[in-house]
Design an enzyme around this catalytic site. Structure first.
Site, PDB file in Angstrom:
ATOM      1  N   GLU A  24      -0.934  -9.548   5.415  1.00 22.95           N
ATOM      2  CA  GLU A  24      -0.218  -8.522   6.163  1.00 22.95           C
ATOM      3  C   GLU A  24       0.785  -9.193   7.081  1.00 22.95           C
ATOM      4  O   GLU A  24       0.425 -10.035   7.894  1.00 22.95           O
ATOM      5  CB  GLU A  24      -1.209  -7.655   6.933  1.00 22.95           C
ATOM      6  CG  GLU A  24      -2.108  -6.868   6.001  1.00 22.95           C
ATOM      7  CD  GLU A  24      -3.103  -5.978   6.704  1.00 22.95           C
ATOM      8  OE1 GLU A  24      -3.077  -5.896   7.949  1.00 22.95           O
ATOM      9  OE2 GLU A  24      -3.923  -5.368   5.997  1.00 22.95           O
ATOM     10  N   LYS A  78       5.618   4.567  -7.309  1.00 24.55           N
ATOM     11  CA  LYS A  78       6.309   3.265  -7.369  1.00 24.55           C
ATOM     12  C   LYS A  78       5.373   2.090  -7.095  1.00 24.55           C
ATOM     13  O   LYS A  78       5.499   1.045  -7.716  1.00 24.55           O
ATOM     14  CB  LYS A  78       7.530   3.243  -6.462  1.00 24.55           C
ATOM     15  CG  LYS A  78       7.266   3.414  -4.983  1.00 24.55           C
ATOM     16  CD  LYS A  78       8.562   3.563  -4.203  1.00 24.55           C
ATOM     17  CE  LYS A  78       8.299   3.910  -2.768  1.00 24.55           C
ATOM     18  NZ  LYS A  78       7.807   5.266  -2.554  1.00 24.55           N
ATOM     19  N   SER A  79       4.418   2.246  -6.192  1.00 22.94           N
ATOM     20  CA  SER A  79       3.499   1.148  -5.877  1.00 22.94           C
ATOM     21  C   SER A  79       2.625   0.804  -7.079  1.00 22.94           C
ATOM     22  O   SER A  79       2.443  -0.371  -7.405  1.00 22.94           O
ATOM     23  CB  SER A  79       2.621   1.496  -4.677  1.00 22.94           C
ATOM     24  OG  SER A  79       3.416   1.659  -3.527  1.00 22.94           O
ATOM     25  N   ARG A 138      -5.495  -1.382  -5.276  1.00 24.27           N
ATOM     26  CA  ARG A 138      -5.304  -2.721  -5.859  1.00 24.27           C
ATOM     27  C   ARG A 138      -6.604  -3.527  -5.951  1.00 24.27           C
ATOM     28  O   ARG A 138      -6.591  -4.665  -6.412  1.00 24.27           O
ATOM     29  CB  ARG A 138      -4.212  -3.486  -5.135  1.00 24.27           C
ATOM     30  CG  ARG A 138      -4.485  -3.921  -3.752  1.00 24.27           C
ATOM     31  CD  ARG A 138      -3.302  -4.694  -3.181  1.00 24.27           C
ATOM     32  NE  ARG A 138      -3.570  -5.062  -1.818  1.00 24.27           N
ATOM     33  CZ  ARG A 138      -3.309  -4.327  -0.758  1.00 24.27           C
ATOM     34  NH1 ARG A 138      -2.735  -3.166  -0.901  1.00 24.27           N
ATOM     35  NH2 ARG A 138      -3.600  -4.758   0.444  1.00 24.27           N
ATOM     36  N   THR A 141       3.729  -4.939   4.416  1.00 21.27           N
ATOM     37  CA  THR A 141       4.617  -4.933   5.584  1.00 21.27           C
ATOM     38  C   THR A 141       4.359  -3.786   6.555  1.00 21.27           C
ATOM     39  O   THR A 141       4.980  -3.738   7.608  1.00 21.27           O
ATOM     40  CB  THR A 141       6.094  -4.877   5.147  1.00 21.27           C
ATOM     41  OG1 THR A 141       6.327  -3.651   4.450  1.00 21.27           O
ATOM     42  CG2 THR A 141       6.451  -6.067   4.273  1.00 21.27           C
ATOM     43  N   HIS A 146      -3.958   1.992  -0.269  1.00 18.97           N
ATOM     44  CA  HIS A 146      -3.336   0.933  -1.064  1.00 18.97           C
ATOM     45  C   HIS A 146      -4.313  -0.202  -1.347  1.00 18.97           C
ATOM     46  O   HIS A 146      -4.314  -0.769  -2.439  1.00 18.97           O
ATOM     47  CB  HIS A 146      -2.059   0.423  -0.376  1.00 18.97           C
ATOM     48  CG  HIS A 146      -0.873   1.287  -0.652  1.00 18.97           C
ATOM     49  ND1 HIS A 146       0.151   0.912  -1.465  1.00 18.97           N
ATOM     50  CD2 HIS A 146      -0.567   2.541  -0.228  1.00 18.97           C
ATOM     51  CE1 HIS A 146       1.049   1.880  -1.543  1.00 18.97           C
ATOM     52  NE2 HIS A 146       0.630   2.885  -0.782  1.00 18.97           N
ATOM     53  N   GLY A 205      11.911   4.315  -5.562  1.00 16.98           N
ATOM     54  CA  GLY A 205      11.470   5.680  -5.822  1.00 16.98           C
ATOM     55  C   GLY A 205      11.227   6.407  -4.522  1.00 16.98           C
ATOM     56  O   GLY A 205      11.155   5.798  -3.454  1.00 16.98           O
ATOM     57  N   SER A 254       5.944   8.786  -5.425  1.00 17.48           N
ATOM     58  CA  SER A 254       6.489   8.846  -6.787  1.00 17.48           C
ATOM     59  C   SER A 254       5.720   7.967  -7.764  1.00 17.48           C
ATOM     60  O   SER A 254       5.998   7.991  -8.959  1.00 17.48           O
ATOM     61  CB  SER A 254       7.959   8.425  -6.783  1.00 17.48           C
ATOM     62  OG  SER A 254       8.081   7.054  -6.433  1.00 17.48           O
TER      63      SER A 254
END
Length: 176
Positions: free
Chosen positions: A62, A13-14, A53, A34, A49, A7, A11
């Site tokens: 990481e 996507k995650s 989560r 990453t 992020h 995406g 968008s």
């Protein structure tokens, strides 16, 4: 099972990838990040992020490059690899990374990850349709990401595209 989620920027996507993985991997989950934590913008995205989560049962690792040499301490029910665009850029341009062999290195790393889990969900970027002119180095990066996405989509059991927050199936296998 290999699932590819693509995406554009912002968008959703995650979030979709996390939801897909959590639905399939009820036990041990690894989030393999990453993004190299360089600069204020990268730090903000990483914090965002992590917050998104939180409470979902992920162990976070990481690793900005070198997945082909990654040794995981255990097997996981699911691994979420976030994201292919960052990983490719890191492998191409970081001094300690694969450079010209980035594509082979990444694909070998993905094979390694698949051997360590039941379900691998990979987030990648759709950067191919804006039609803007770019410098040669950027054109090369976009072409390599396209090759990588094509290879991953061919191997994947399922491929989804996130568009304006909606998750659209592109390819769905038997093991949905």
């Amino acid at each position: 099972m290999l699932i590819l989620v693509t995406g554009g920027a912002a968008s959703g996507k995650s979030a979709h990838a996390e939801r897909l993985l959590c639905a399939r991997a009820v036990g041990a989950r690894l989030y393999l990040a990453t993004m190299a934590p360089q600069g204020a913008a990268a730090q903000r995205r990483i914090r965002r992020h992590r917050a998104l989560r939180a409470g979902k049962g992920f162990v976070t690792l990481e690793r900005s490059c070198g997945l082909d040499g990654l040794h995981l301490p255990r097997r996981y029910d699911g691994i979420l690899l976030e994201d292919m665009g960052n990983l490719l850029a890191n492998e191409l341009y970081a001094p300690q990374a694969a450079g010209q062999t980035a594509l082979d290195s990444i694909l070998a790393g993905i094979k390694r990850l698949q051997a360590c889990c039941e379900t691998l969900v990979i987030v990648t970027n759709e950067v191919f349709s804006d039609g803007l002119p770019y410098a040669d180095e950027t054109v090369c990066y976009i072409a390599l990401l396209g090759r990588l996405n094509t290879e991953l989509a061919a191997q994947a059991d399922a491929v989804y595209e996130s568009v304006c927050g909606l998750l659209l199936p592109v390819k769905e296998g038997k093991n949905r």
